[in-house]
Each structure stands twice: as C-alpha cells, then as structure tokens.
Design an enzyme around this catalytic site. Structure first.
Site, PDB file in Angstrom:
ATOM      1  N   GLY A   1      21.766 -38.496  10.429  1.00 18.98           N
ATOM      2  CA  GLY A   1      21.404 -37.273  11.135  1.00 18.98           C
ATOM      3  C   GLY A   1      20.795 -36.206  10.250  1.00 18.98           C
ATOM      4  O   GLY A   1      20.977 -35.015  10.495  1.00 18.98           O
TER       5      GLY A   1
ATOM      6  N   VAL B   1       4.061 -42.494  -9.255  1.00 15.51           N
ATOM      7  CA  VAL B   1       4.587 -41.416 -10.095  1.00 15.51           C
ATOM      8  C   VAL B   1       3.824 -41.255 -11.402  1.00 15.51           C
ATOM      9  O   VAL B   1       3.966 -40.237 -12.070  1.00 15.51           O
ATOM     10  CB  VAL B   1       6.098 -41.587 -10.388  1.00 15.51           C
ATOM     11  CG1 VAL B   1       6.913 -41.504  -9.107  1.00 15.51           C
ATOM     12  CG2 VAL B   1       6.380 -42.856 -11.160  1.00 15.51           C
TER      13      VAL B   1
ATOM     14  N   ASN C   1      14.151 -41.867 -10.519  1.00 14.36           N
ATOM     15  CA  ASN C   1      14.717 -43.205 -10.540  1.00 14.36           C
ATOM     16  C   ASN C   1      13.649 -44.285 -10.698  1.00 14.36           C
ATOM     17  O   ASN C   1      13.937 -45.369 -11.186  1.00 14.36           O
ATOM     18  CB  ASN C   1      15.503 -43.451  -9.244  1.00 14.36           C
ATOM     19  CG  ASN C   1      15.845 -44.901  -9.048  1.00 14.36           C
ATOM     20  OD1 ASN C   1      16.671 -45.456  -9.763  1.00 14.36           O
ATOM     21  ND2 ASN C   1      15.185 -45.538  -8.103  1.00 14.36           N
TER      22      ASN C   1
ATOM     23  N   SER D   1      18.951 -45.727 -19.256  1.00  8.32           N
ATOM     24  CA  SER D   1      19.620 -47.006 -19.450  1.00  8.32           C
ATOM     25  C   SER D   1      20.293 -46.999 -20.811  1.00  8.32           C
ATOM     26  O   SER D   1      19.839 -46.319 -21.736  1.00  8.32           O
ATOM     27  CB  SER D   1      18.588 -48.134 -19.388  1.00  8.32           C
ATOM     28  OG  SER D   1      19.140 -49.345 -19.851  1.00  8.32           O
TER      29      SER D   1
ATOM     30  N   TYR E   1      10.360 -51.148 -22.669  1.00  7.92           N
ATOM     31  CA  TYR E   1      11.410 -50.582 -21.820  1.00  7.92           C
ATOM     32  C   TYR E   1      12.343 -49.686 -22.644  1.00  7.92           C
ATOM     33  O   TYR E   1      12.674 -48.572 -22.233  1.00  7.92           O
ATOM     34  CB  TYR E   1      12.189 -51.709 -21.140  1.00  7.92           C
ATOM     35  CG  TYR E   1      13.177 -51.249 -20.104  1.00  7.92           C
ATOM     36  CD1 TYR E   1      12.744 -50.855 -18.840  1.00  7.92           C
ATOM     37  CD2 TYR E   1      14.540 -51.209 -20.375  1.00  7.92           C
ATOM     38  CE1 TYR E   1      13.645 -50.439 -17.876  1.00  7.92           C
ATOM     39  CE2 TYR E   1      15.444 -50.796 -19.417  1.00  7.92           C
ATOM     40  CZ  TYR E   1      14.997 -50.413 -18.171  1.00  7.92           C
ATOM     41  OH  TYR E   1      15.896 -49.984 -17.222  1.00  7.92           O
TER      42      TYR E   1
ATOM     43  N   LYS F   1      12.934 -45.640 -22.084  1.00 12.64           N
ATOM     44  CA  LYS F   1      14.239 -45.069 -21.763  1.00 12.64           C
ATOM     45  C   LYS F   1      14.736 -44.145 -22.879  1.00 12.64           C
ATOM     46  O   LYS F   1      15.408 -43.144 -22.597  1.00 12.64           O
ATOM     47  CB  LYS F   1      15.251 -46.175 -21.451  1.00 12.64           C
ATOM     48  CG  LYS F   1      14.897 -46.969 -20.193  1.00 12.64           C
ATOM     49  CD  LYS F   1      14.763 -46.064 -18.968  1.00 12.64           C
ATOM     50  CE  LYS F   1      14.501 -46.837 -17.700  1.00 12.64           C
ATOM     51  NZ  LYS F   1      14.552 -46.000 -16.497  1.00 12.64           N
TER      52      LYS F   1
END
Length: 174
Positions: free
Chosen positions: A54, A64, A90, A142, A155, A159
């Site tokens: 709702g 992004v 995220n 991470s 990666y 991070k």
C-alpha cells in the site's frame, strides 16, 4: 505508525536479489519507493510492492554508470513521490577472471557500475538532500573490498573504492 512512513527510498538494482529484499523491507516499514535497474524488471517490482504494502512506488530502467540517467531518476523521485530521503546504492556486477585474463571491457564494466554508478547516483541524490538538510545514503559493498579475493581484481577494486567513497561523502556531508 511504521518507522519509515512518509519517507521516500530509492534503491538501485532494486528489481531482484538484495535490492528487491531491501525495497521490500522499506515498503513494509511504510516508505514510498523509487526503484531502478538496468533490466526491464523494475516497473513490475515496484508495482508488486505497491500493491502488497500500500505504498507509492515506481520503477524505471536506468544505467547507473550514465550521469544523465542518475539525474533523471532522482528528478523523477522528486516529481512523482515528492522527495528523496534515502538512497541505497545496491546496483552491482561481477566479471571474475584472473587479472592477466581480465579484459579492459570487464574491468571498465565492473568499475563503471559498482563505483562510478554509486558516485553518480549519490551526486544526483545529494543535490536534493543538501537542499533539505537531511538524507541517508547507504552503499552496499562487500568483504572483498577489505580483504580482496583471487580472480576478482576488478570487483575488489570497485568495492574498496566504494568504501573510500562512502567515507569521503560522510566527511563532506555528515
């Protein structure tokens, strides 16, 4: 009253996985939602969460790593939902390979989405948060950003960079 009632939360990568779980919890706590993802799943995810909890919600396809997409997403949150109180960066990708086998494209994609994307989206959100003298940015990183991992040079770098970005933004805007 729910904890986040009346708040507007934006979640990048909000159409599946961790991002969808975060959006679901925000909606359960009463937050209206702006979801984006690079795929076409965000509108349906937003529609489903709005119906289930709702709340008001929209979802839009957004890259992004493109500043104009980030600005348009933040502007839409303002025009459609009336503000932007919380941003969750995220969105993320991984393209694992040994460093000597990583292509420039694999390197660039991971850094563009995971690090530049968080920077561009934060910059877009901060314009509005500064005006309101209030807001929260949550960057999902991470453990690999602190300890690294073989086969994940791109990666791990993204991070680690995200941790540094988070600390710098906190010092600038806290």
């Amino acid at each position: 009253m729910k904890r986040l009632e009346g708040k507007i939360a934006a979640v990048t990568g909000g159409s599946q996985g961790i991002g969808l779980a975060v959006a679901r919890e925000f909606a359960a706590q009463g937050a209206n939602l702006a979801l984006c993802s690079v795929d076409d799943l965000a509108p349906k995810a937003a529609q489903d969460l709005a119906a289930e909890f709702g709340v008001k919600a929209f979802g839009v396809k957004t890259n992004v790593s493109v500043p104009a997409d980030c600005d348009a997403f933040a502007e839409r949150a303002l025009s459609e939902l009336g503000g932007l109180d919380i941003l969750v960066n995220n969105a993320g990708v991984a393209r694992d390979n040994l460093a000597v086998r990583l292509s420039e494209e694999q390197w660039d994609l991971v850094l563009d989405v995971n690090l530049k994307g968080a920077f561009f989206m934060s910059k877009a959100a901060l314009k509005h948060m500064m005006r309101n003298r209030s807001g929260r940015i949550i960057n999902l990183s991470s453990v690999v950003g602190q300890m690294a991992n073989g086969g994940q040079a791109n990666y791990s770098a993204s991070k680690s960079g995200l941790l540094g970005l988070t600390k710098s933004l906190a010092r600038e805007f806290a």
